[in-house]
Design an enzyme around this catalytic site. Structure first.
Site, PDB file in Angstrom:
ATOM      1  CD  GLU A  10      56.454  -6.037  53.500  1.00  0.00           C
ATOM      2  OE1 GLU A  10      57.667  -6.117  53.734  1.00  0.00           O
ATOM      3  OE2 GLU A  10      55.769  -7.019  53.184  1.00  0.00           O
ATOM      4  CE1 TYR A 314      56.738  -9.743  58.965  1.00  0.00           C
ATOM      5  CE2 TYR A 314      58.136 -11.676  58.735  1.00  0.00           C
ATOM      6  CZ  TYR A 314      57.296 -10.725  58.177  1.00  0.00           C
ATOM      7  OH  TYR A 314      57.027 -10.777  56.838  1.00  0.00           O
TER       8      TYR A 314
END
Ligand SMILES: [Zn+2]
Ligand SMILES: [Zn+2]
Length: 945
Positions: A10, A314
């Site tokens: 990402e 996360y």
């Protein structure tokens, strides 16, 4: 042939870290390809995206807001295309994908990450139809998680990505069509547009509604009764069992009945469990971080950074229960050798049988927890504070509950019941490792039932009920979550947008006038847009897409229908919406009473470029104050008010720049014009004050008023008024010259550090140089003192001279076409016309001698000097043919003779050779030779011997 494995992550930082973890002992070679960082080891290439590398937009043809064909409503059904936003990354991914044998998508594991992965997949398929693509999913960037994820890859979840795509499309059409409609209706453009959004507008409505509740709140009085007693020398407060008396008489009666002795009627002891907190989901984390002073956006930014760097898991998660697979002992071991050593030891020694858990269970990610060891030195203050919060919260969820000893003592005083309560921490439990919430102990001395005590004081307090509090950012995020507005990833961004669009301000949040006006107008005409229902429906539809129960197209189609219905309601009321918003927002630009007429003065913006302050009574009242151009900052009103003029202060705001405070606009106006008013010879301090009191603030105001009105206004003689008027006109003329001079210097002088044009100009004014003709004549020394180099000064002078001369000649009446010829021949100074013979000027410029003479006459008249000698075309032509017959005389020599006023051979004979030689630079011998040769030819042609 070796295979090539492409891994797409990402972000660049995750690419770097994942490469390192997968490479193990192998060395990772990092390099830049096409400006993008790439990490290689054995047959693997890892590239990081920058989140979305493409964005959605409408197909071409919809960019004109005022298009009659493409109305705001037409955006609902406009085609949507994907446009690359990170061209370099897109190019590199496609270049690498052509050669790849396997591609692994390793973006974040949630809807947004899946969509980013799908975007990458589409780019790859454009160049390589057959390459195998798989997906690695992980919740923390740690070696174990990453290795596990890459050895258990799955397919890209297209349903999850489709849900993200549906949201993207719906948000684009909602935001764009409604923003355009409302902005156009309210006549707002540029930096002033009124944005409307699917999640944003209901969120704003919550803040507006709360503000209205607060405004509508009527405080109620109530009374509280308490007494003070003493036991073992210690003061103890007891409260009446009626916590709030609504009736003053009843409260006073209870007070008068309260009399000694105070009897202890009951002592009740007990214990209370103080539960350890649940694990952090995103909202819980944001709320806890807010107590440490982090805004929602800031807390998330730091948490993402900690995640990317492997310190925490996360941070976008809805889960408040650790999954069974999470190795809690391993995490404890990871952070054991850090600043938390003691806390970890405590947890290991007292660990609860199973960790706490909250109400929300989801399977995407575990709750936020630490994944790596860190120290304050490595992280720096802010990152450490957030990391410590996450680590300690994790420890708290494994710690035992805290236990309190409680005591409740009931008293009787003349029949009135009173109570005192106390609490003592028996076992601190989780509070040992999580010091963020204070444990307030309140110990009571030991009381015995039946004992009698003194009453030292009885207090009756009157209080008022309080309105509901405004939302803090974290409270708002909690509320949004309860209502299903936005997602864990977007809520804090939505609030950030409300602030940056000036719909809300302050901490806690309150709506601005604009925010309120837009919300109220939408509520009146299309209520659904401001209510959470529509957006909740969409969220549930997205859930259905994820579960493959509905298609993306179907959901988008339904959303389009909803939006069309909103437009059905809005469009017929465009006019009303305009009036409502404009009326309500006028106040935020209104500064206070006009000093000239008493009506309101208001900030006005013109076409997003210029701005000024004008009177609402215009055109009857022409009062106005100029403001700097919008490029220097957008003028807004502040809450501060000038005590002298009762006007709100004005501030210029520009993104990324410190705001420029103008202060009271009238004080500012007076101060900036003071200096120029003082240039009037008869100006004095008292006169300045008097003029101001009649709203004459500048020389321009005096000139505009005129001598007659001045005389009446100031009750002075006509003569005195005329004197002031003339002085003001002179200053105004001087100001015009100076402004012209300033523009010239600004244009021709290269700006340099410490030498601003205005500084240079100021020095020039001080030396008496006010305009270009002054500058043209100026002493080079003065220019150098003003900060110019010698060369620069000379060039500036030359330029100034040229412009000044040209202006003067234009004023005198020389036409532009001729002027250009004079300039090209470098004969453009008025003096040239009087000093140089017209024949020479005509010769050089190609203009006829008659024209030159006429111009010379104009110049002479204007300067009050005698006109130069005249000559005609015929005269000149005759002389010229005579000259050209003489051997050795050509155009060049001719020019020299003309300059010296010698226009015919006859003149040559009449002149003194020595002085002519000196004037023309032609040698005396040559002059004598020309003469002889001419005489010979003339005598020959007339037949004389
Ligand atoms: Zn006015
Ligand atoms: Zn003022």
């Amino acid at each position: 042939m070796s295979i090539m494995h492409l891994i797409i992550t990402e972000k660049n930082i995750s690419a770097q870290r994942i490469a390192g973890m997968l490479a193990g002992k192998e060395k990772v070679a990092s390099s830049k390809e096409g400006g993008v960082a790439v990490y290689r080891f054995s047959d693997v290439v890892v590239v990081g995206l920058r989140g979305h590398v493409v964005e959605v937009d409408f197909e071409p043809g919809y960019s004109n807001w005022r298009s009659a064909e493409h109305t705001p409503r037409s955006l609902i059904d406009a085609g949507i295309i994907k446009v690359p936003t990170e061209k370099k990354i897109v190019q590199l991914v496609q270049k690498l994908a052509r050669k790849a044998d396997l591609v692994t998508i390793a973006t974040d594991f949630d809807t947004e990450g899946e969509l980013i992965g799908k975007e990458a997949l589409e780019l790859i398929r454009e160049v390589n139809k057959t390459v195998r693509v798989d997906r690695a999913r992980f919740s923390a960037i740690t070696p174990d998680e990453i290795r596990h994820a890459f050895s258990h890859t799955t397919e890209l979840d297209l349903a999850l990505a489709a849900a993200g795509e549906a949201r993207q499309a719906v948000d684009l059409m909602w935001g764009a069509s409604l923003t355009r409609f409302i902005s156009l209706a309210a006549r707002r453009g540029g930096a002033n547009i009124l944005s409307v959004g699917r999640v944003q507008s209901p969120t704003l409505a919550m803040i507006v509604d709360r503000e209205k509740e607060i405004e509508a709140f009527v405080p109620m009085k109530y009374w509280q009764l308490s007494l003070l007693t003493r036991k073992n020398g210690e003061g103890v407060e007891a409260r009446h069992n009626t916590a709030r008396f609504d009736d003053q008489k009843a409260a006073e009666a209870a007070r008068s009945r309260t009399c000694p002795p105070l009897t202890v009627t009951e002592v009740r002891e007990g214990t209370k469990i103080d539960r350890a907190p649940p694990p952090f989901d995103t909202t819980g984390f944001i709320v806890a971080a807010a107590r440490l002073g982090f805004s929602a956006a800031n807390a998330m930014r730091i948490a993402e950074d900690l995640y990317m760097n492997g310190f925490i898991s996360y941070p976008r998660t809805d889960n408040t229960a650790y999954p069974k697979t999470l190795d809690l002992g391993g995490i404890l071991a990871t952070i054991r050798n850090t600043e938390f050593a003691k806390a970890v030891e405590y947890v290991i020694a007292h660990r609860r049988p199973s960790p706490t858990q909250g109400k929300k269970l989801s399977t995407d990610h575990p709750p936020i927890h630490p994944t790596g060891a860190a120290s304050r030195e490595i992280l720096g203050d802010d990152r450490w504070k957030v990391y410590e919060l996450v680590a300690r919260r994790f420890l708290a969820t494994l710690s035992p509950d805290a236990r309190w000893a409680t005591v409740k003592v009931n008293f009787d005083a003349g029949g009135e019941p009173y109570t005192a309560t106390g609490g003592r921490l028996l076992e601190p439990g989780w509070r040992t490792v999580y010091p963020y919430t204070e444990a307030k102990e309140h110990a009571l001395p030991a009381f015995i039932e039946g004992e009698k005590l003194p009453i030292e004081k009885v207090t009756l307090e009157v209080k008022e009920t309080q309105p509901p509090p405004r939302y803090t950012q974290s409270r708002l995020i909690q509320q949004m979550e309860e209502l299903g507005l936005g997602t864990k990833s977007t809520r804090h961004e939505v609030i950030g947008k409300l602030v940056s669009r000036k719909y809300v301000e302050g901490t806690p949040l309150r709506p601005t006038l604009v925010g309120r006006a837009v919300t109220e107008s939408l509520e009146r005409h299309a209520l659904d847009i401001t209510r959470p229902g529509m957006t909740q429906t969409l969220e549930s539809h997205m859930q259905q897409i994820k579960e493959r129960k509905r298609s993306r197209e179907d959901v988008v189609r339904e959303s389009k229908q909803m939006l069309h219905r909103a437009f059905d309601e809005l469009e017929p009321h465009e006019e009303e919406i305009r009036n409502e918003i404009m009326e309500q927002t006028a106040e935020e630009l209104t500064l206070g009473p006009c000093p000239a007429c008493g009506a309101d003065i208001r900030i006005r913006h013109l076409r997003g470029q210029s701005q000024f302050i004008g009177c609402t009574n215009y055109p009857e009242c022409g009062f106005n104050i100029g403001l700097p151009m919008v490029m220097w900052g957008f003028a807004v009103r502040t809450d501060e008010c000038c005590p002298v003029h009762q006007l709100h202060h004005v501030r210029l705001v520009k993104k990324g720049v410190r705001p420029w405070d103008i202060g009271c606009p009238l004080c500012h106006h007076i101060a900036t014009n003071r200096e120029t008013l003082m240039l009037m010879p008869s100006m004095t301090e008292p006169l300045h004050k008097i003029l101001n009191s009649f709203h004459l603030y500048s020389v321009f105001d005096i000139v505009k008023t005129g001598p007659d009105s001045l005389a009446k206004m100031l009750s002075i003689s006509g003569e005195a008024a005329a004197g002031l008027f003339v002085e003001a006109e002179d200053v105004l003329a001087l100001l015009r010259k100076r402004s012209d001079c300033r523009k010239f210097v600004r244009k021709h002088l290269i700006p340099r550090r410490g030498r601003s044009p205005s500084k240079v100009v100021k020095k020039l004014h001080e030396s008496g140089i006010d305009d270009l003709s002054d500058l043209a004549k100026a002493d080079l020394k003065i220019l150098q003192e003003a900060g110019m180099g010698e060369g620069e000064a000379g060039e500036l002078k030359r330029q100034a001279k040229m412009i000044a001369n040209a202006r003067l000649l234009r004023e005198i009446g020389i036409p532009a076409v001729s002027l250009k010829k004079y300039q090209e021949a470098e004969m453009d100074s008025p003096d040239d016309f009087l000093a140089i013979h017209p024949a020479a000027i005509s010769h050089r410029t190609g203009l006829s001698p008659e024209t030159v003479c006429r111009h010379a006459e104009l110049v002479a008249k204007a300067l009050g000097r005698p006109a130069p000698e005249k000559c005609t075309k015929t005269q000149l032509a005759k002389g010229k043919s005579g000259f050209l017959e003489i051997p050795g005389i050509g155009e060049e020599i001719l020019g020299r003779f003309y300059r010296a006023g010698i226009v015919s051979p006859e003149d040559l004979l009449a002149a003194d050779p020595a002085s002519l030689g000196a004037r023309t630079g032609i040698s005396v011998e040559k002059i004598i030779a020309y003469r002889k040769s001419y005489i010979a030819r003339r005598d020959h042609s007339t037949g004389r011997e």
